[in-house]
Design a protein around this motif. Structure first.
Motif, PDB file in Angstrom:
ATOM      1  N   UNK A 103       0.880  -1.237  -0.044  1.00  0.00           N
ATOM      2  CA  UNK A 103      -0.083   0.004   0.020  1.00  0.00           C
ATOM      3  C   UNK A 103       1.011   1.142  -0.040  1.00  0.00           C
ATOM      4  N   UNK A 104       0.717   2.021  -0.992  1.00  0.00           N
ATOM      5  CA  UNK A 104       1.489   3.359  -1.161  1.00  0.00           C
ATOM      6  C   UNK A 104       0.550   4.637  -0.726  1.00  0.00           C
ATOM      7  N   UNK A 105       1.258   5.161   0.217  1.00  0.00           N
ATOM      8  CA  UNK A 105       0.305   6.530   0.460  1.00  0.00           C
ATOM      9  C   UNK A 105       0.130   6.473   2.044  1.00  0.00           C
ATOM     10  N   UNK A 106       0.609   7.132   3.083  1.00  0.00           N
ATOM     11  CA  UNK A 106       0.051   7.170   4.449  1.00  0.00           C
ATOM     12  C   UNK A 106      -1.387   7.063   4.621  1.00  0.00           C
TER      13      UNK A 106
ATOM     14  N   UNK B 294       8.048  -2.585  -2.739  1.00  0.00           N
ATOM     15  CA  UNK B 294       7.133  -2.142  -3.839  1.00  0.00           C
ATOM     16  C   UNK B 294       7.585  -2.455  -5.155  1.00  0.00           C
ATOM     17  N   UNK B 295       8.966  -2.599  -5.405  1.00  0.00           N
ATOM     18  CA  UNK B 295       9.446  -2.821  -6.692  1.00  0.00           C
ATOM     19  C   UNK B 295       9.941  -4.303  -6.983  1.00  0.00           C
ATOM     20  N   UNK B 296       9.114  -5.166  -6.160  1.00  0.00           N
ATOM     21  CA  UNK B 296       9.448  -6.685  -6.408  1.00  0.00           C
ATOM     22  C   UNK B 296       8.588  -6.951  -7.729  1.00  0.00           C
ATOM     23  N   UNK B 297       9.001  -7.960  -8.204  1.00  0.00           N
ATOM     24  CA  UNK B 297       8.405  -8.387  -9.504  1.00  0.00           C
ATOM     25  C   UNK B 297       6.817  -8.712  -9.715  1.00  0.00           C
ATOM     26  N   UNK B 298       6.443  -9.314  -8.648  1.00  0.00           N
ATOM     27  CA  UNK B 298       5.142 -10.205  -8.705  1.00  0.00           C
ATOM     28  C   UNK B 298       4.151  -9.527  -7.532  1.00  0.00           C
ATOM     29  N   UNK B 299       4.691  -8.146  -7.114  1.00  0.00           N
ATOM     30  CA  UNK B 299       3.897  -7.582  -6.222  1.00  0.00           C
ATOM     31  C   UNK B 299       2.714  -6.823  -6.818  1.00  0.00           C
TER      32      UNK B 299
ATOM     33  N   UNK C 126      -2.650  12.441  -8.522  1.00  0.00           N
ATOM     34  CA  UNK C 126      -1.262  13.049  -8.141  1.00  0.00           C
ATOM     35  C   UNK C 126      -0.076  11.991  -8.109  1.00  0.00           C
ATOM     36  N   UNK C 127      -0.781  10.984  -7.251  1.00  0.00           N
ATOM     37  CA  UNK C 127       0.200   9.892  -6.933  1.00  0.00           C
ATOM     38  C   UNK C 127       0.681   9.099  -8.158  1.00  0.00           C
ATOM     39  N   UNK C 128       0.003   8.743  -8.958  1.00  0.00           N
ATOM     40  CA  UNK C 128       0.306   8.011 -10.249  1.00  0.00           C
ATOM     41  C   UNK C 128       1.215   9.176 -11.195  1.00  0.00           C
ATOM     42  N   UNK C 129       0.638  10.259 -11.297  1.00  0.00           N
ATOM     43  CA  UNK C 129       1.450  11.426 -11.970  1.00  0.00           C
ATOM     44  C   UNK C 129       2.796  11.781 -11.569  1.00  0.00           C
TER      45      UNK C 129
ATOM     46  N   UNK D   2       8.597   9.921  -7.638  1.00  0.00           N
ATOM     47  CA  UNK D   2       8.040   9.036  -6.456  1.00  0.00           C
ATOM     48  C   UNK D   2       9.258   8.502  -5.869  1.00  0.00           C
ATOM     49  N   UNK D   3       9.557   8.698  -4.534  1.00  0.00           N
ATOM     50  CA  UNK D   3      10.779   8.300  -4.175  1.00  0.00           C
ATOM     51  C   UNK D   3      10.701   6.624  -4.006  1.00  0.00           C
ATOM     52  N   UNK D   4       9.640   6.004  -3.962  1.00  0.00           N
ATOM     53  CA  UNK D   4       9.318   4.306  -3.823  1.00  0.00           C
ATOM     54  C   UNK D   4       9.154   3.789  -4.951  1.00  0.00           C
ATOM     55  N   UNK D   5       8.446   4.281  -5.839  1.00  0.00           N
ATOM     56  CA  UNK D   5       7.793   3.545  -7.199  1.00  0.00           C
ATOM     57  C   UNK D   5       8.677   4.079  -8.297  1.00  0.00           C
TER      58      UNK D   5
END
Length: 548
Positions: free
Chosen positions: A250-253, A281-286, A299-302, A309-312
């Motif tokens: 899950x991304x986003x607090x 978050x960057x695992x292949x099958x996640x 906003x998040x996907x943009x 994005x520091x994670x994705x």
């Protein structure tokens, strides 16, 4: 007998910004307090609230604000209202209150008079009472409200669908709705957004087959994007993941807090080991789950698309699935997101509004609600005016006289005295509060007009320096432009503008006095006319004069 007034401060002839007022004699009952998303024409405005000056002016008469469910169109204005009306009572079901608390925490509001609504338990207010009935929507514990008065019930539906497969916390209590109808309904306020759509919304609101198909066909990481607090849709996703070998991040607090609270209270269910931390978050099958932000849809996907994005970090073999059809005023932004993803070579699966509907009442749902409640008067609310008109046509089909159907705009007041409509041309002042960023308060129409002028015609800055003792020009006037003309190709125009500015300054200075106001107004007036005559444009002109 009673004098009843009904009107909207927001929500008519628009999608979102819902706020409806019902006055019974001296008591005021408010239903919803929402926002709407700004569109591309709003020039930097993030979202829009209804002007609630009427509530501030009559705060002593407010019995409470009654919230049907925890979506932005219903709760987005609460923080601003609480700042102005400190101790106003907010009534909402349990899970909706949890979302409200999280929103208020983000706005740094520590104290609020929040009261939990027990579903199917009456709340008394002297001679009047409120009775909440559970309905089916995309968030658990959604309710409609029945305001009981001496002259009959006034029913506010909120958002709903009729779907027999939605049970438990999503179940519509049709028996109680029918019972209210048997007792006598004076007026029904019923949503309009999907009134032009034929049939029942169910089963076309279900996304489970699409989710299963995406999971089955994708070889690598999947990113699902949902609207905030659409718990029903999230549960559909969780159910599909539970039957696969995939796990979820899950991304986003904000979204994480909502899901954790829903899991804690039993509103969502999934095996704990299926939810992983951000380091996966960057695992292949996640499977990545992210939500739209209140003040900036997508906003998040943009941010991920732009690489911020520091994670994705998006990859070409990702699949992005949009789990909620875009509402009308954010369709342009949604299309831009789909296009940007396609340019990156990323497969996009879009839950089209033509094939899958959001959980709003379509024509058959609406007629079923009207049939069960059999109201004397009917008030189509919540939707564009064309949708309100289609809603009204459904009421006519079921035998409600045209004179008993209220097609209104925000601020138009419906008056019922002793159970009968009284024709009065009363209007309540309505307006919009434009919110830019998280700073509270209205940015105002003047700021918006300035932004429009800057966007269309650019800016011209005129600067000059005067001798403080001699009252003479030391430097300038210098002309700087941004977004107006290409200076290298318009040297003569700039020189002429500088000469005009110089003449105005000379006219407004004397050996012992400088008329700064005369200089600024004169330059704006003469340069404005000069630029318009030569370019047919009206740039914003800013004059800066300093003394040394």
């Amino acid at each position: 007998m009673s004098k009843i007034k009904m009107f909207a401060l927001g929500g008519l002839n628009e999608v979102g910004k819902n706020m409806y007022v019902v006055e019974v004699d001296n008591d005021i009952f408010v239903f919803e307090a929402g926002l709407k998303y700004a569109d591309d024409r709003s020039l930097g405005v993030d979202y829009i609230l209804p002007n609630f000056d009427y509530l501030v002016e009559n705060k002593k008469r407010i019995k409470g604000i009654f919230i049907t469910h925890g979506h932005d169109a219903e709760i987005g204005a609460l923080a601003d209202i609480i700042r102005e009306i400190k101790n106003v009572k907010i009534y909402a079901p349990k899970f909706t209150l949890e979302i409200i608390k999280q929103d208020l925490a983000l706005e740094k509001i520590e104290k609020a008079n929040l009261i939990e609504v027990k579903i199917h338990e009456k709340i008394s207010f002297g001679k009047n009472s409120i009775f909440p009935i559970r309905v089916s929507h995309s968030i658990p514990d959604s309710v409609m409200y029945v305001l009981n008065t001496k002259d009959g019930a006034i029913v506010f539906t909120g958002n709903y669908v009729f779907d027999p497969t939605m049970t438990g916390l999503y179940n519509t209590d049709m028996g109680k709705i029918a019972y209210v109808g048997k007792q006598g309904v004076l007026c029904l306020l019923n949503e309009s957004i999907y009134a032009p759509k034929t049939g029942f919304t169910s089963p076309s609101h279900r996304a489970s087959e699409m989710i299963k198909d995406v999971i089955a066909k994708a070889d690598n990481r999947i990113i699902f994007n949902v609207m905030q607090a659409q718990i029903f849709r999230i549960q559909e996703l969780f159910d599909a993941i539970s039957k696969s070998d995939r796990q979820i991040v899950i991304v986003g607090k904000y979204l994480e807090n909502i899901i954790n609270k829903a899991l804690e209270l039993g509103y969502l269910s999934i095996e704990k080991e299926k939810i992983k931390s951000l380091q996966h978050v960057n695992d292949n099958k996640i499977v990545v789950l992210m939500a739209n932000e209140r003040d900036n849809p997508f906003q998040n996907i943009q941010r991920a698309i732009r690489g911020f994005d520091k994670f994705i970090k998006l990859k070409e073999d990702d699949v992005v699935a949009i789990l909620s059809p875009a509402y009308d005023n954010i369709e342009v932004k949604a299309t831009k997101v789909y296009d940007d993803l396609a340019k990156m070579g990323i497969k996009v699966v879009n839950l089209s509004g033509k094939k899958c509907r959001n959980l709003h009442a379509s024509s058959e749902d609406i007629m079923m609600m009207i049939n069960m409640l059999n109201p004397k008067y009917y008030f189509p609310i919540s939707g564009e005016y064309r949708q309100q008109v289609e809603n009204a046509k459904l009421a006519y089909r079921l035998g409600i006289p045209e004179d008993n159907v209220f097609l209104k705009l925000n601020g138009d007041v419906v008056t019922i005295i002793d159970g009968k409509q009284v024709i009065e041309d009363e209007k309540v002042k309505v307006d919009e509060i434009l919110i830019d960023g998280r700073q509270p308060g209205d940015i105002g129409d003047l700021v918006l007009k300035d932004r429009e002028m800057l966007g269309e015609n650019g800016i011209v800055l005129v600067t000059a320096t005067l001798d403080k003792e001699k009252k003479t020009i030391l430097a300038g006037p210098e002309i700087l432009t941004r977004g107006f003309i290409y200076v290298k190709e318009n040297i003569d125009l700039i020189q002429d503008a500088s000469k005009i500015s110089n003449d105005v300054i000379e006219e407004n200075i004397s050996p012992d006095f400088v008329d700064y106001n005369g200089i600024k107004l004169g330059i704006r007036d003469r340069l404005g006319k000069f630029f318009y005559s030569h370019t047919n444009s009206k740039p914003m002109i800013i004059v800066v004069i300093q003394e040394v």
